[in-house]
Motif scaffolding. Structure first.
Motif, PDB file in Angstrom:
ATOM      1  N   GLU A 234       0.633  -1.073  -0.015  1.00 56.79           N
ATOM      2  CA  GLU A 234      -0.168   0.005   0.014  1.00 56.79           C
ATOM      3  C   GLU A 234       0.780   1.192   0.163  1.00 56.79           C
ATOM      4  O   GLU A 234       2.013   1.278   0.375  1.00 56.79           O
ATOM      5  CB  GLU A 234      -0.980   0.013   1.046  1.00 56.79           C
ATOM      6  CG  GLU A 234      -2.147   1.029   1.118  1.00 56.79           C
ATOM      7  CD  GLU A 234      -2.932   1.001   0.098  1.00 56.79           C
ATOM      8  OE1 GLU A 234      -2.498   1.814  -0.874  1.00 56.79           O
ATOM      9  OE2 GLU A 234      -3.849   0.454   0.014  1.00 56.79           O
TER      10      GLU A 234
ATOM     11  N   ARG B 271       7.193  -1.116  -6.924  1.00 60.83           N
ATOM     12  CA  ARG B 271       5.885  -1.294  -6.400  1.00 60.83           C
ATOM     13  C   ARG B 271       5.121  -0.165  -5.857  1.00 60.83           C
ATOM     14  O   ARG B 271       4.016  -0.246  -6.072  1.00 60.83           O
ATOM     15  CB  ARG B 271       5.789  -2.345  -5.183  1.00 60.83           C
ATOM     16  CG  ARG B 271       6.261  -3.837  -5.702  1.00 60.83           C
ATOM     17  CD  ARG B 271       6.378  -4.897  -4.378  1.00 60.83           C
ATOM     18  NE  ARG B 271       7.700  -4.248  -3.509  1.00 60.83           N
ATOM     19  CZ  ARG B 271       7.618  -4.812  -2.296  1.00 60.83           C
ATOM     20  NH1 ARG B 271       6.740  -5.550  -1.630  1.00 60.83           N
ATOM     21  NH2 ARG B 271       8.860  -4.420  -1.531  1.00 60.83           N
TER      22      ARG B 271
ATOM     23  N   ARG C 243       1.405   1.005  -7.447  1.00 62.70           N
ATOM     24  CA  ARG C 243       0.263   1.152  -6.413  1.00 62.70           C
ATOM     25  C   ARG C 243      -0.134   2.656  -6.440  1.00 62.70           C
ATOM     26  O   ARG C 243      -1.511   2.834  -6.841  1.00 62.70           O
ATOM     27  CB  ARG C 243       0.563   0.879  -4.953  1.00 62.70           C
ATOM     28  CG  ARG C 243      -0.723   1.367  -4.107  1.00 62.70           C
ATOM     29  CD  ARG C 243      -1.800   0.491  -4.253  1.00 62.70           C
ATOM     30  NE  ARG C 243      -2.799   0.806  -3.457  1.00 62.70           N
ATOM     31  CZ  ARG C 243      -4.116   0.877  -3.980  1.00 62.70           C
ATOM     32  NH1 ARG C 243      -4.499   0.307  -5.022  1.00 62.70           N
ATOM     33  NH2 ARG C 243      -5.151   1.150  -3.124  1.00 62.70           N
TER      34      ARG C 243
ATOM     35  N   GLU D 183      -2.498   2.835  -9.538  1.00 64.78           N
ATOM     36  CA  GLU D 183      -3.747   2.100  -9.432  1.00 64.78           C
ATOM     37  C   GLU D 183      -4.644   3.303  -8.783  1.00 64.78           C
ATOM     38  O   GLU D 183      -5.844   3.323  -9.089  1.00 64.78           O
ATOM     39  CB  GLU D 183      -3.618   0.971  -8.522  1.00 64.78           C
ATOM     40  CG  GLU D 183      -3.054  -0.220  -9.161  1.00 64.78           C
ATOM     41  CD  GLU D 183      -2.722  -1.485  -8.374  1.00 64.78           C
ATOM     42  OE1 GLU D 183      -2.255  -2.425  -8.867  1.00 64.78           O
ATOM     43  OE2 GLU D 183      -2.697  -1.040  -7.009  1.00 64.78           O
TER      44      GLU D 183
END
Length: 250
Positions: A53, A121, A125, A128
């Motif tokens: 996250e 990563r 995220r 997204e």
């Protein structure tokens, strides 16, 4: 693609409009609400949680501003959202929660924090989250590799590079000399292709941001402006300031 005019239209509140003397801590919800009330753009930092996250926080570890201890990357989003800021009831946010709070009312400047180990990563995220967000937003990072990842993952997102003239102070000791050298003088520009530059106010003027601004047309933000002298330098050398510790009148 040129950087949008709104990026430099208003001063940018560094980690939100925070004031520890009033119990409003950087990057927490109240700091974002204060910036919105003052119609200031919001700069925030994001860090990666153990479960992927994007968390709104500057430090890699808990403890300076929050309760608890330990690395953020070793804790899940649920664990981090349970962490309170010291002497407040407020909790750490995710990037998605910050976007929902802002709801497009002011611009958002997202700094991707990096461990300089090639991990993308956090950018994925971020992509997204921003895919579902229609408000004005840009991304930036000190790490050229992360800016390249922004370019590849979100090619239509306005992106910037955060930079300074040298990287020899203690904060950068964790990097190898080749890593530090690769960040100098914006020489990564062909790979990162930034739309704007955010440069340390204490090291302005400098040749690299001058060239980026005056030859390539990249708007120049400057950080972190705290004093009248720094504000004067920002007005002279940059297009807009990233500020903290006072409330600009304009």
């Amino acid at each position: 693609m040129r950087a949008p005019d709104w990026l430099t239209a208003r001063p940018v509140a560094h980690r939100g409009l925070h004031d520890a003397s009033r119990g409003i801590i950087e990057n927490m919800p109240a700091a974002a609400r204060g910036a919105i009330a003052g119609n200031f753009a919001i700069e925030c930092d994001i860090q990666l949680s153990a479960d992927g996250e994007a968390m709104v926080h500057h430090d890699y570890e808990l403890g300076r501003l929050t309760e608890g201890s330990g690395l953020l990357i070793e804790k899940t989003a649920a664990e981090l959202k349970a962490v309170s800021f010291k002497q407040t009831d407020e909790r750490m946010m995710t990037l998605n929660e910050l976007c929902n709070l802002i709801a497009g009312r002011v611009p958002l400047v997202v700094e991707v924090k990096s461990t300089f180990q090639g991990d993308h990563r956090l950018v994925r995220r971020m992509a997204e989250v921003l895919a579902a967000y229609s408000g004005p937003v840009v991304g930036m990072s000190f790490d050229p590799d992360q800016v390249r990842a922004l370019r590849q993952t979100m090619p239509t997102l306005t992106r910037g590079i955060v930079a300074q003239r040298s990287y020899e102070d203690g904060y950068w000791a964790k990097l190898t000399q080749p890593q530090r050298d690769s960040m100098l003088h914006l020489k990564h520009g062909l790979g990162t292709q930034p739309h704007f530059v955010a440069y340390w106010v204490e090291q302005l003027p400098a040749p690299a941001p001058w060239i980026a601004r005056n030859v390539f047309g990249c708007p120049l933000l400057t950080w972190t402006v705290r004093t009248p002298e720094q504000r004067a330098a920002a007005a002279r050398y940059a297009d807009q300031m990233i500020f903290e510790g006072f409330t600009p009148e304009t």
